[in-house]
Design an enzyme around this catalytic site. Structure first.
Site, short mmCIF file in Angstrom:
data_model
loop_
_atom_site.label_atom_id
_atom_site.label_comp_id
_atom_site.label_asym_id
_atom_site.label_seq_id
_atom_site.Cartn_x
_atom_site.Cartn_y
_atom_site.Cartn_z
N SER A 131 0.93 -1.17 -0.17
CA SER A 131 -0.03 0.12 0.28
C SER A 131 0.75 1.38 0.12
CB SER A 131 -1.00 -0.09 1.39
OG SER A 131 -1.40 1.30 1.57
N GLU A 133 0.18 3.44 1.88
CA GLU A 133 0.25 4.14 3.08
C GLU A 133 1.81 3.61 3.73
OE1 GLU A 133 -2.36 5.62 4.44
OE2 GLU A 133 -1.60 5.63 6.43
N TYR A 154 -1.24 0.31 10.42
CA TYR A 154 -1.60 -0.37 9.42
C TYR A 154 -0.33 -0.17 8.33
CZ TYR A 154 -3.57 -0.95 4.52
OH TYR A 154 -3.70 -1.35 3.33
P1 NAP Z 1 -11.06 -4.89 1.93
O1 NAP Z 1 -12.22 -4.58 1.06
O2 NAP Z 1 -11.31 -4.25 3.22
O3 NAP Z 1 -10.78 -6.45 2.06
C1 NAP Z 1 -10.24 -7.05 2.70
C2 NAP Z 1 -10.26 -8.60 2.91
O4 NAP Z 1 -9.42 -9.35 3.60
C3 NAP Z 1 -11.86 -9.06 3.10
O5 NAP Z 1 -12.19 -10.23 2.28
C4 NAP Z 1 -11.65 -9.49 4.67
O6 NAP Z 1 -12.60 -10.48 5.12
C5 NAP Z 1 -10.09 -10.11 4.34
N1 NAP Z 1 -9.71 -10.28 5.79
C6 NAP Z 1 -9.26 -9.53 6.85
N2 NAP Z 1 -8.60 -10.12 7.91
C7 NAP Z 1 -8.61 -11.42 7.54
C8 NAP Z 1 -8.16 -12.53 8.27
N3 NAP Z 1 -7.40 -12.37 9.34
N4 NAP Z 1 -7.98 -13.64 7.57
C9 NAP Z 1 -8.80 -13.83 6.25
N5 NAP Z 1 -9.04 -12.68 5.64
C10 NAP Z 1 -8.96 -11.42 6.05
O7 NAP Z 1 -9.67 -4.49 1.10
P2 NAP Z 1 -9.62 -3.95 -0.47
O8 NAP Z 1 -9.87 -2.55 -0.67
O9 NAP Z 1 -10.06 -5.25 -1.38
O10 NAP Z 1 -8.06 -4.28 -0.48
C11 NAP Z 1 -7.49 -5.40 -0.83
C12 NAP Z 1 -5.90 -5.68 -0.06
O11 NAP Z 1 -5.34 -4.49 -0.82
C13 NAP Z 1 -5.93 -5.16 1.19
O12 NAP Z 1 -4.72 -6.17 1.98
C14 NAP Z 1 -5.65 -3.77 1.52
O13 NAP Z 1 -4.88 -3.68 2.61
C15 NAP Z 1 -4.79 -3.51 0.19
N6 NAP Z 1 -4.79 -2.24 -0.26
C16 NAP Z 1 -5.84 -1.55 -0.77
C17 NAP Z 1 -6.03 -0.53 -1.27
C18 NAP Z 1 -7.30 0.22 -1.59
O14 NAP Z 1 -7.24 1.50 -1.80
N7 NAP Z 1 -8.26 -0.40 -1.74
C19 NAP Z 1 -4.55 0.46 -1.61
C20 NAP Z 1 -3.56 -0.42 -1.16
C21 NAP Z 1 -3.81 -1.71 -0.59
P3 NAP Z 1 -14.18 -9.92 5.31
O15 NAP Z 1 -15.13 -9.67 4.23
O16 NAP Z 1 -14.47 -11.23 6.29
O17 NAP Z 1 -13.93 -8.80 6.37
O1 F7E Z 2 -9.09 7.93 4.13
C1 F7E Z 2 -9.64 11.33 5.18
C2 F7E Z 2 -8.56 10.44 5.98
O2 F7E Z 2 -10.06 5.93 5.10
C3 F7E Z 2 -8.73 8.76 2.98
C4 F7E Z 2 -7.15 2.14 2.46
O3 F7E Z 2 -7.84 1.47 1.40
O4 F7E Z 2 -5.98 3.79 0.85
C5 F7E Z 2 -6.95 3.44 1.94
O5 F7E Z 2 -6.39 4.31 3.31
C6 F7E Z 2 -8.31 10.10 3.55
C7 F7E Z 2 -7.69 10.24 4.84
O6 F7E Z 2 -8.28 5.89 3.23
C8 F7E Z 2 -12.79 11.01 6.71
O7 F7E Z 2 -8.35 11.33 7.15
C9 F7E Z 2 -11.83 12.59 6.35
O8 F7E Z 2 -6.80 11.24 4.80
O9 F7E Z 2 -10.77 6.46 2.70
P1 F7E Z 2 -9.58 6.22 3.77
P2 F7E Z 2 -6.73 5.80 3.36
O10 F7E Z 2 -6.54 5.98 4.81
O11 F7E Z 2 -6.06 6.91 2.61
C10 F7E Z 2 -4.87 3.18 1.28
C11 F7E Z 2 -3.86 3.30 0.21
C12 F7E Z 2 -4.82 1.48 1.85
O12 F7E Z 2 -4.11 1.06 1.73
C13 F7E Z 2 -6.18 1.36 2.95
O13 F7E Z 2 -6.21 0.01 3.12
O14 F7E Z 2 -9.82 10.74 4.09
N1 F7E Z 2 -10.93 11.53 5.93
N2 F7E Z 2 -12.76 12.39 6.69
C14 F7E Z 2 -11.67 10.51 6.09
N3 F7E Z 2 -11.52 9.18 6.16
C15 F7E Z 2 -12.65 8.30 6.52
N4 F7E Z 2 -12.39 7.12 6.33
N5 F7E Z 2 -13.72 8.72 7.09
C16 F7E Z 2 -13.94 10.07 7.22
O15 F7E Z 2 -14.84 10.61 7.65
#
Ligand code: NAP
Ligand code: F7E
Length: 342
Positions: A131, A133, A154
């Protein structure tokens, strides 16, 4: 010969799109899904329904990244060609409240899976869902050459998994890669993430069901792409001859405020009348700006995102407006529980 893939986190946003993509490419797809007290398979229910068909190529297996023995037995049973490790507790905000728990799946869980893969002797290629992040405090644009300086439990857990993936590649010659993905969204995005929280709120406010949405820091800068395109990038990374860590991003910067304004505007609403501040959504420390440079991915694997910020906002707002029209039918439309989850 039919290729087999194992996806952890298959019930999540990316897992569901990746499963669909691999099925269209002719793969047999196996997904790891954890047992939960309420249904967690809604994103893949349309694939699960076909389980009994003779030509079914999608299978769910119960399991959790906290159980290394289970990961080993599953790898031995499925014998995949490719493993995509997408499972994690992916909500950054929650990782400050449950830091140990955040490290469990995102960090140690990844290592359990790598170790199970090594022990199994299954020579599968391995994708680790890294990520942006992990860059944390480093200023944009961030690329593969930017140091990792995570600023959240995270992000730190993902950095641990990143370096262990690299270690396994270098120590054991595994074809293991880190995808370093910037934020990517879709109508399947979890409802706690800011984009989806906003687009759902827009739909409800437009329908007269709510008046306000409560948000935290509107100044944070992010690089938001479209999830179906990013799972294509994951697949491409595993098809490359040489394993290489790559950034996937659009390179387009926008603040949370920009997203909010565009989403309300698309629905004909004035955001300033409907958005209120709530300090509970502030994080102990913020990652101020994440904007990626994905030029290496374009060069190496020919990956280039098409959907830009404005289109992404439209896709998500339109989908939530449409979904709300059907919300009353929730219980009627809900598919029966798949047998494995009983
Ligand atoms: P998501 O919708 O939150 O999906 C996470 C998945 O992980 C869900 O299927 C969840 O199961 C499963 N999970 C959580 N804890 C687990 C455990 N202990 N054992 C087995 N399964 C578990 O995330 P996503 O947006 O699809 O992202 C996919 C991956 O890419 C994640 O690793 C995330 O951190 C990473 N990532 C996401 C983004 C983004 O912007 N979306 C960016 C960079 C990296 P449940 O359905 O049961 O909760
Ligand atoms: O927040 C601000 C918050 O929770 C984005 C995950 O997929 O991308 C994701 O992480 C921004 C942050 O995503 C609210 O403070 C303001 O600056 O949608 P987010 P994230 O933290 O960028 C990375 C790449 C991952 O890997 C992660 O798994 O929005 N913000 N107000 C808020 N965020 C949330 N959630 N809720 C608010 O009310």
């Amino acid at each position: 010969m039919t290729k087999r893939a194992l996806i952890t986190g298959v019930t999540g946003q990316d897992g569901s799109y990746l499963a669909e993509l691999l099925l269209t490419k002719g793969y047999e797809v196996h997904g790891l899904a954890r047992r939960t007290s309420s249904v967690n398979t809604s994103r893949v229910a349309h694939l699960v329904e076909d389980t009994h068909a003779p030509d079914c190529r999608f299978f769910l297996h119960r399991g959790d990244l906290s159980d290394g023995g289970r990961l080993l037995s599953l790898l031995q049973q499925v014998r995949p060609d490719e493993v995509y490790n997408l499972a994690a507790e992916s909500y950054v905000g929650a990782s400050f409240e449950e830091p140990e728990h955040a490290g469990e799946a995102a960090g140690v869980g990844a290592v359990r899976l790598l170790e199970a893969l090594r022990m199994s002797g299954v020579g599968a290629r391995f994708y680790q869902a890294g990520s942006s992040e992990m860059y944390g405090a480093e200023p944009p644009p961030q690329s593969e050459d930017t140091p990792l300086r995570p600023r959240s439990p995270y992000g730190a857990a993902k950095a641990y998994a990143h370096w262990l993936t690299t270690t396994y590649r270098e120590s054991y010659g595994m074809h293991a890669v880190n995808g370093i993905l910037f934020n990517h969204e879709s109508p399947r995005r979890g409802e706690v993430f800011v984009t989806r929280k906003v687009t759902r709120a827009v739909a409800r406010i437009q329908a007269g069901l709510d008046d306000f949405v409560y948000l935290g820091n509107l100044d944070a800068v992010r690089d938001w792409g479209y999830a179906p395109e990013y799972v294509e990038g994951m697949w491409r990374m595993l098809q490359a001859d040489e394993p290489e860590d790559l950034v996937l991003a659009t390179g387009e910067r926008a603040t949370v405020r920009d997203f909010v304004a565009a989403a309300f505007d698309h629905a004909g609403l004035d955001w300033e009348k409907h958005v209120r501040f709530d300090e509970r959504y502030l994080r102990p420390v913020e990652v101020d700006a994440l904007v990626g440079d994905a030029s290496r991915a374009e060069q190496r694997i020919g990956w280039k995102p098409e959907v830009r910020f404005a289109e992404l906002v439209r896709i998500m707002v339109d989908a939530d407006i449409e979904a709300l029209k059907h919300e009353g039918r929730h219980w009627i439309d809900r598919p029966q529980l798949p047998a494995w989850q009983d």
